[in-house]
Design an enzyme around this catalytic site. Structure first.
Site, PDB file in Angstrom:
ATOM      1  N   MET A 145       2.532  -5.760  -7.810  1.00  7.60           N
ATOM      2  CA  MET A 145       1.228  -5.170  -7.476  1.00  7.60           C
ATOM      3  C   MET A 145       1.406  -4.047  -6.471  1.00  7.60           C
ATOM      4  SD  MET A 145      -1.230  -5.225  -4.777  1.00  7.60           S
ATOM      5  CE  MET A 145      -1.549  -6.777  -3.927  1.00  7.60           C
ATOM      6  N   ASP A 193     -11.850 -11.661  10.311  1.00 11.91           N
ATOM      7  CA  ASP A 193     -10.860 -11.817   9.244  1.00 11.91           C
ATOM      8  C   ASP A 193      -9.531 -12.315   9.840  1.00 11.91           C
ATOM      9  OD1 ASP A 193      -9.484 -11.557   6.863  1.00 11.91           O
ATOM     10  OD2 ASP A 193      -9.401  -9.378   6.914  1.00 11.91           O
ATOM     11  N   HIS A 245       0.875  -1.165   0.000  1.00 10.24           N
ATOM     12  CA  HIS A 245       0.000   0.000   0.000  1.00 10.24           C
ATOM     13  C   HIS A 245       0.918   1.223   0.000  1.00 10.24           C
ATOM     14  CE1 HIS A 245      -2.385  -3.004   2.238  1.00 10.24           C
ATOM     15  NE2 HIS A 245      -3.422  -2.452   1.681  1.00 10.24           N
ATOM     16  N   ASP A 274       2.443   1.881   3.285  1.00  9.27           N
ATOM     17  CA  ASP A 274       3.388   0.874   3.795  1.00  9.27           C
ATOM     18  C   ASP A 274       4.821   1.304   3.482  1.00  9.27           C
ATOM     19  OD1 ASP A 274       1.192  -0.729   4.368  1.00  9.27           O
ATOM     20  OD2 ASP A 274       1.406  -1.927   2.527  1.00  9.27           O
ATOM     21  N   ASP A 309      -6.767 -14.069   8.283  1.00  9.54           N
ATOM     22  CA  ASP A 309      -5.535 -13.933   7.486  1.00  9.54           C
ATOM     23  C   ASP A 309      -4.440 -14.881   7.957  1.00  9.54           C
ATOM     24  OD1 ASP A 309      -6.548 -12.043   5.776  1.00  9.54           O
ATOM     25  OD2 ASP A 309      -5.707 -10.326   6.818  1.00  9.54           O
ATOM     26  N   ASP A 344      -1.613 -12.918   1.320  1.00  8.06           N
ATOM     27  CA  ASP A 344      -2.107 -11.779   2.102  1.00  8.06           C
ATOM     28  C   ASP A 344      -2.496 -12.301   3.475  1.00  8.06           C
ATOM     29  OD1 ASP A 344      -3.027  -9.437   3.048  1.00  8.06           O
ATOM     30  OD2 ASP A 344      -4.820  -9.339   1.809  1.00  8.06           O
ATOM     31  N   LYS A 393     -15.023  -8.264  -0.210  1.00  5.68           N
ATOM     32  CA  LYS A 393     -15.022  -8.725   1.184  1.00  5.68           C
ATOM     33  C   LYS A 393     -16.410  -8.480   1.748  1.00  5.68           C
ATOM     34  CE  LYS A 393     -12.442  -8.413   5.507  1.00  5.68           C
ATOM     35  NZ  LYS A 393     -11.510  -7.643   6.362  1.00  5.68           N
ATOM     36  N   GLU A 430     -10.995  -6.228  -4.946  1.00  6.57           N
ATOM     37  CA  GLU A 430     -10.936  -7.282  -3.927  1.00  6.57           C
ATOM     38  C   GLU A 430     -12.204  -7.253  -3.093  1.00  6.57           C
ATOM     39  OE1 GLU A 430      -7.277  -7.363  -1.672  1.00  6.57           O
ATOM     40  OE2 GLU A 430      -8.364  -7.938   0.136  1.00  6.57           O
ATOM     41  N   ASP A 486      -5.376 -13.515  -3.644  1.00  3.49           N
ATOM     42  CA  ASP A 486      -4.840 -13.388  -2.283  1.00  3.49           C
ATOM     43  C   ASP A 486      -4.995 -14.721  -1.562  1.00  3.49           C
ATOM     44  OD1 ASP A 486      -4.101 -10.775  -2.575  1.00  3.49           O
ATOM     45  OD2 ASP A 486      -5.462  -9.978  -1.060  1.00  3.49           O
TER      46      ASP A 486
END
Lengths: 391, 391, 391, 391
Positions: A90, A257, A56, A59, A259, A289, A185, A183, A247
């Site tokens: 990406m 979530d 991102h 980040d 992950d 991810d 969700k 994406e 992902d």
């Protein structure tokens, strides 16, 4: 351990800076791990055999950095990439952390927020393209509602489409070689998110100005949260020609979530996903991810990263064994699996073909068709034993 | 009780023969109610103020009836319709009860089963059109998998599309005035069904030969099973211009398919659904796809039917009150609800417009935007009190 | 296939008559398989290496049979048992299929229904004991509610306890060597069932007249429906000394009751369950309460039964490997797994011990404790690779 | 607005410092609201008509405060309480935020962590008792696992019981008038938490040294996450005499822990909960463990608090109406609701009574019992209309 399941860049594994850099904070607890320098992330991921690293905007370049700071950060990061050979396939924008997005980003009621969100995305696109990204992911983490009266879904979809169109237009104007991957969700952090599943996002794309520029980034955990089959979702995405990114992680149905490390839950689902990607010879990135458990220190983070890739490779090897297994072939034949490729109407869609199909159907031996067994228990058990390494 | 909430045919309420005719059988128990003669169903529904009655082919004409028997049944049924003024707005085919469909219908691996399924559907279309149906629902209750290896999803979607195309072609050839409405469902009776949500089905339609002939029949219970917001799903369906029919009932998330009386669970969700349909002036049927609890005798069935319609009318009245409520208007303004209709980029998608948007965004007062409150707690509480009759 | 994973009666595998005899009916479809003669079931299960067969009263002696018919049936069945050596370790009563139970059985509002339910259970106890059963399962499939106002939960629990007490009293009077095992389930066929989880049933037992006679029959699918960890539930059951029986199958979270072949979903959960039972040297029956997919013919039923047992044995072998794996041992040590057996307060519960504990805690090096890693990613990955047969 | 639904302290509503003080941080976003001074919280809650305020140790006295700082904070807080008349009925310890607890607190593998957790709890007990708390809540937010191999559930339950016993022992030694209330939760922040439901915690209490000192604090959101009926759970808690506290909020099934405003989701569930508490004349606190949406500024927080209390009072009024409603009474009689209080065996548990029950049952008119309707659709619809204010 160096064995058949040790990854190399040819395997096209990627991680996000936010995944290995996850510090273990959760809604009830503070950070348990120190911050990770993106340059260290690059070095470690390269050492482990990854192909690339994604990010991102925030980040890499902390929110509020000056242009000079940005330049220095990018330069240092690019040097790390050059040194290691790691790629940035990406990039994406963070439109969810800052309080300004609390009511939405692309679909915020306040047009000022929306404009800021689009502009931040355009900056993110510039940053991604500068570092070589070819896919730009869009996760609308704040596009949704709890107080339903406050958000008109149809207007929100209008604005969502407008924002995506603006980004596409910008990419075309700039001549970037970049595609977008939405994406989906279902919920979290908002009570109900827009474009909650792969299906909703696939449908949405058809209403865009340049639908060919936009595809999907389905996430294992996100579809699984709703109890939907992830491999079926990805298969439909492929069917529409829209699998632009994926992902990989793990998740239990009906929970927050998680992950989790790929394959750590849902082994069977993970296998069918790998089988689908490999059988389709899909040439995209295998992006993880996910993040290490909050119990882990820095070493645990790299155990986590290594584990994601190893499990993928183990499952890929099982796909190969699946295709080489004589008993599985027999069981597939008993299930008539291949016959699904035969058209239902050999003559097509015309009136004569339909008459002919109806005539054929009139002679159906119902008792025979109803009585035949499909051998799914045998087939499924063979797959189970394959997964368990018992064949 | 005859009051403001007593339905009339103008309210366009419909029931399936299989709903009021449900005999209370479930996976663990036998029937608790006697069979209901379709002609009696017609009479009772008309008495209660319904607009119409819908059916699966086998609900009206028992499976295996001869042409003569079919003719007699249809004649007697049509007389009941004529006598009462009840309409048949929708019809559908049963492609799930007979053992021949155990491995699928339109997407069965065995082409013989598929041909039989398509032919049965064509017969069902004839029957529906003969009785005036304008919408034909397609619920693929057997299109799915448990033993995932046995079913290739992409081929299954090919065959699904082929079957729908064949039906469309037939309708065009025959000159019927009939549209198709696909009904998504995530699971049950199969472990994972194809087209599991409204989104997946909307996307699927875009790949059909005559997409304009095909829309959706979203069902409250089916979306809710996956924990998705039903009103948001229907709103997206409307956004795509694809709301051809709707199935109203009630359901708790993450459970077996309950098909409860409309409004008996999820009052808030039911309200927002009614608000959406009414605000959109949607002119389709309000169809109840539900059944009485297994504890009920014949009287309970009509209590059930009456209750579905009354609750809709009570909620419709609350929609009117919502729009007339000054405090709610204030709260909507505080939430900036109307501003979502303003475009994000006043100048459109061109490069200049984007430059201009970026320039505007550069001047964003982030602290001010981040600090503003949206008053959602107040707004949501006002709606809650409206629902509770406390305002 | 005869290999290391071929079961023998020593493995103590059992099946219900209703499992291999399941005819494939579901809420949307008719039977796909012919009825199975219980005597054939006995013969086939014995051939496959099972230890025993269990039944509901009505599975063996059809509802409404005369005493003479009952006697003939039991005689013929016992001969089959004698011939094959198969045992009947468990029996139960069907209190859910007949319409009389539609509003409940032990907790029906109508006392006449409750009396009938208790009497039917006493008959079932006689039948079970006559054939050697030592455990009597109680599944309250109709004890619950949809229309919550109609059922007072506290009174229902009074009546539930009364019914169990009556059965215990009867067993004591008759001098039967029989214990009861309550089987929790969250929902289906009722909207909300009483004693919905292992926990609720464990708590309930403490209020009974003879709690020592009553334990649990946890079912994999039932706990999983609620998203709870089955192995954790069984561990707590063992902790309370209440694991009297266990129902093995497979299920996905948040779906209808699937009763899938053991291990076909949730491989990891299945492994931890087997590990728990084997590590605890639990000496009860490994009972499979599952059934073949509806797609299967008669052969598929036996593939299903074989698969359940094979997967258990494969997982049992992995438990052995787990304990023999040096790297796993290292990872367990890093996770300090064994230290959980050390008491927190070495001096016990007295005031001095508590003072001492407090003094010790005052010297805690928080930074050191907070900073240590537990190596869960490595450990979990090792288990994953063990399950996948990659170590 | 001052009306019949304006709370007073007699209504015994309480809030946690952490609820109105929630700053809107979530897993994907930073804080959106400034910190709230506990003294301001006291003043505002008193103004709104609340009875009391509850806290975790760290909510009031920041982690790491010196004894002097602690004293000053407590003095100032107590003055605010005295000024406003607000009480502190409940206190608790934060055993989940600090990284030291990342692997557990009472059930951490490392005994050092466990000792620290117990000592911190004893300090919290002192603090709570100093401010008048009579209930001490125990929520084991970190007692659980993701990597199941690393945590032996049975040993963990041993340590959990030991920790609770230590706390009870301390309270007895000190002569505090304090009871403990365990708060179950299925998951989040850990993958699977110990004591995941009301049932598991109720069972656990029976193994404690002083079970009479320990009861439950069931939370609406936590039971609902698993899809279980909250009012049924609380009813079983009352049945065991273990309802020591209750956490009111709202939640959708199968999602992350939402902690929404009471009544904002699950209106029907909220009603039955209020009905249960009021019908049982339960004299505990109506505690709201929820927080304002992240979209809200400071004003929204008080709208949130006001809304929780208003909805409770509106529902309490509906309970009164329920009992006064003649038609509802008729429907309850038709459902035979009161007859559930009649014993099944009028003569008790003895052999003669059982013989007599069996004889009575032998004469059961099965067809009559099976044929009777229970009128649940009518009853449930009456309740629905009561909730909607339509009667």
């Amino acid at each position: 351990m160096n064995d058949a399941f040790t990854p190399t860049p040819d395997d096209r594994f990627t991680f996000g800076l936010w995944t290995v850099g996850n510090r273990g904070r959760d809604p009830f607890g503070f950070e348990t791990r120190p911050a990770l320098d993106p340059v260290d992330a690059v070095r470690r991921l390269a050492d482990l055999g990854a192909y690339g690293v994604n990010f991102h905007d925030d980040d890499l370049v902390p929110f509020g950095s000056s242009p000079t700071e940005r330049e220095a950060i990018v330069k240092r990061f690019r040097e790390a990439l050059d040194r290691t050979g790691l790629k940035v396939p990406m990039a994406t924008t963070n439109l969810f952390s800052h309080p300004v997005f609390k009511e939405g980003a692309f679909t915020a009621n306040d047009p000022g927020v929306r404009r800021y969100a689009v502009a931040k995305t355009l900056d993110g696109i510039d940053l991604g393209c500068e570092l070589g990204a070819r896919v730009f992911v869009m996760w609308g983490g704040r596009e949704g509602a709890e107080a339903e009266a406050a958000k008109d879904t149809r207007s929100a979809l209008d604005r969502y489409a407008e924002a995506v169109n603006l980004c596409c237009s910008y990419v075309r104007d700039r001549g970037y070689d970049l595609r977008f991957a939405i994406e989906p969700k279902p919920n979290e952090p908002r009570g109900d998110l827009l474009l909650p599943t792969v299906g909703h996002a696939l449908a949405f794309i058809n209403e865009l100005e340049w639908p060919e520029m936009v595809g999907l980034n389905p996430e294992f955990a996100h579809e699984t949260m709703s109890g939907l089959s992830f491999s079926q979702a990805v298969a439909q995405t492929l069917w529409h020609g829209k699998l632009f990114h994926v992902d990989l992680n793990a998740q239990r149905i009906g929970k927050f979530d998680q992950d989790l490390r790929f394959g750590s839950e849902g082994i069977r689902d993970a296998f069918y996903l790998v089988k689908l990607l490999e059988d389709a010879s899909w040439d995209g990135m295998r992006h993880f991810d996910a993040h290490a458990y909050r119990t882990e220190d820095a070493d645990g983070v790299w155990d986590f990263a290594r584990g994601c890739m190893r499990t993928y490779l183990i499952l890929r090897d099982k796909v190969r064994r699946f295709h080489a297994d004589r008993e599985i072939h027999e069981a597939l034949a008993a299930a008539q699996a291949d016959r699904l490729r035969e058209t239902t109407s050999p003559g097509g869609l015309g009136a004569d073909a339909i008459d002919s199909l109806r005539a054929t159907a009139a002679g159906t031996d119902l008792a025979a068709l109803a009585g035949q067994g499909y051998g799914h228990e045998r087939l499924d058990q063979l797959v189970t034993e394959l997964l368990l390494g018992a064949r």
